[in-house]
Scaffold this motif. Structure first.
Motif, short mmCIF file in Angstrom:
data_model
loop_
_atom_site.label_atom_id
_atom_site.label_comp_id
_atom_site.label_asym_id
_atom_site.label_seq_id
_atom_site.Cartn_x
_atom_site.Cartn_y
_atom_site.Cartn_z
N ASP A 102 -43.23 80.67 -45.91
CA ASP A 102 -42.03 80.53 -47.09
C ASP A 102 -40.73 79.90 -46.30
N ARG A 103 -40.56 78.63 -46.97
CA ARG A 103 -39.18 78.06 -46.13
C ARG A 103 -38.73 77.08 -47.28
N GLY A 104 -37.29 77.40 -47.40
CA GLY A 104 -36.49 76.74 -48.21
C GLY A 104 -36.46 76.91 -49.62
N GLY A 105 -35.75 76.42 -50.52
CA GLY A 105 -36.04 76.50 -51.85
C GLY A 105 -35.01 77.85 -52.29
N GLN A 106 -34.06 78.36 -51.70
CA GLN A 106 -33.14 79.29 -52.08
C GLN A 106 -32.38 78.80 -53.15
N THR A 107 -32.52 79.79 -54.34
CA THR A 107 -32.10 79.13 -56.00
C THR A 107 -31.19 80.04 -56.09
N TYR A 108 -29.90 79.54 -56.77
CA TYR A 108 -28.99 80.31 -57.39
C TYR A 108 -28.74 79.62 -58.92
N SER A 109 -28.58 80.80 -59.76
CA SER A 109 -28.32 80.45 -61.21
C SER A 109 -27.87 81.25 -62.08
#
Length: 387
Positions: free
Chosen positions: A149-156
């Motif tokens: 898994d790498r990247g894509g850290q998502t906030y909302s």
């Protein structure tokens, strides 16, 4: 072993196709014929781009490997690796490419007959895994081979994700309840459905995970009904698939913000928007055709008086980047398409001016205002300052 989620509805039976392939090779050998393996050629000269499709697709060219003195090791390695992958499919085991490399090393170490197949490094075994995928025209994940898994850290504050597990159970993740933790999509296939508590005004993908985290820490998603994501450089399959899912299920305007340099345009943004030549058979599920390039744009450098670096042709890496930019303008179907003229013009500008400007340079505009970058990004979105 637990049942795994599928990326798509697979139209072929992989074990059956593998058996047909092996029986054909054996039959050819028994008839004193040279076995041949063919795979889709995953390179730029076999790539096509149609803006109505939105991503790079493969042409008719094939890589053809016929048994001879120089290719006998490759063919034997393909059969060897295929047997390992088929065993994983049979028992439901999964591995990364790194783990497959060491599984091969262990089997070879314990069987003298396999010594001629030994791999000097992981690059050699990775190439065989990729060839098998291109040969069968299946995704690596469909061979139970998954990347880290790498990247894509998502906030909302508005996004709610419902995941259906392989056993049918469901988990609901409300991103507004995660505190300081992000939601991160997996490189392992997931069955996700998305819902917005309020209308999502836009999705912003930041090239730098660190800068995305900074925007979040300063309250970006609390002040904006949006989705904020960190790509962490060249987007992984998880990031590409996650952006596509957001496009398909919520359809918010999607913007990418990253460095102004040839590498970002060619290797990062183009891969996110249209896929890559190396992954031609999988671009349909791993690309976000509607994403726009928000910046850094050439006009931003002048408008905001941004600091930049001069690209030195004496530096081998920078000279190579300039050469790749020239090659892209001449040979890449994505940049050759008239719909992407704005992006091609940026590449030409970079080659002429020979500069690079980093996304973090926006923090220099008003060093005493911790949310100045946010203000500029919102201004650019409002004014349509994107490509």
């Amino acid at each position: 072993m637990a049942k795994l989620i599928s990326v798509r509805e697979l139209k072929i039976d992989i074990p059956k196709e593998a058996q047909i392939l092996a029986e054909r090779m054996l039959s050819d050998l028994e008839k004193s014929k040279r076995p041949v393996l063919e795979a889709v050629k995953t390179s730029l000269d076999n790539s096509f781009y149609n803006p109505k499709v939105g991503y790079l697709t493969p042409g008719d060219k094939r890589v053809r490997t016929e048994l001879n003195v120089s290719s006998v090791q490759k063919l034997a390695r393909v059969v060897f690796m295929l047997e390992i992958l088929l065993r994983n499919l049979d028992i439901g085991a999964v591995n990364t490419k790194r783990e497959l490399y060491y599984i091969c090393k262990g089997l070879i170490k314990n069987d003298a007959k396999l010594r001629p197949l030994d791999f000097e490094d992981q690059v050699e075994s990775d190439t065989i895994v990729d060839f098998i995928g291109d040969m069968l025209q299946v995704y690596r994940e469909e061979l139970n081979c998954f990347a880290n898994d790498r990247g894509g850290q998502t906030y909302s504050q508005q996004l709610v994700v419902t995941e259906t597990m392989a056993d049918g159970e469901k988990a609901t993740i409300d991103l507004s309840t995660l505190g300081t933790a992000p939601f991160q999509p997996k490189n392992k296939p997931q069955s996700l459905r998305l819902k917005a508590r309020k209308k999502i005004d836009f999705c912003l993908v930041i090239e730098s995970e660190g800068t995305a985290n900074t925007l979040q820490s300063m309250g970006f998603t609390k002040r904006n009904n949006c989705i904020l994501m960190g790509a962490q450089g060249v987007p992984s399959n998880a990031v590409r698939g996650w952006c596509k899912l957001i496009e398909e299920e919520l359809a918010p305007p999607m913007y990418f913000f990253g460095d102004l340099d040839a590498y970002t345009l060619q290797n990062i943004f183009r891969t996110l928007k249209a896929g890559s030549a190396a992954s031609l058979i999988r671009n349909s599920h791993f690309s976000a055709p509607e994403v726009r390039f928000l910046g850094v744009l050439p006009e931003d450098v002048k408008k905001y008086d941004l600091p930049f670096y001069k690209v030195r042709e004496s530096d081998p890496a920078e000279a190579r980047a300039l050469k790749k930019a020239k090659d892209a303008l001449e040979n890449d179907p994505f940049f050759l398409d008239k719909k992407n003229k704005g992006l091609s013009d940026i590449l030409r500008w970079l080659m002429k001016e020979k500069i690079r400007c980093e996304q973090q340079s926006l923090f220099s505009v008003d060093p005493k205002d911790p949310i100045k970058m946010e203000k500029i990004i919102l201004e650019k979105i409002r004014n349509g300052s994107y490509v």
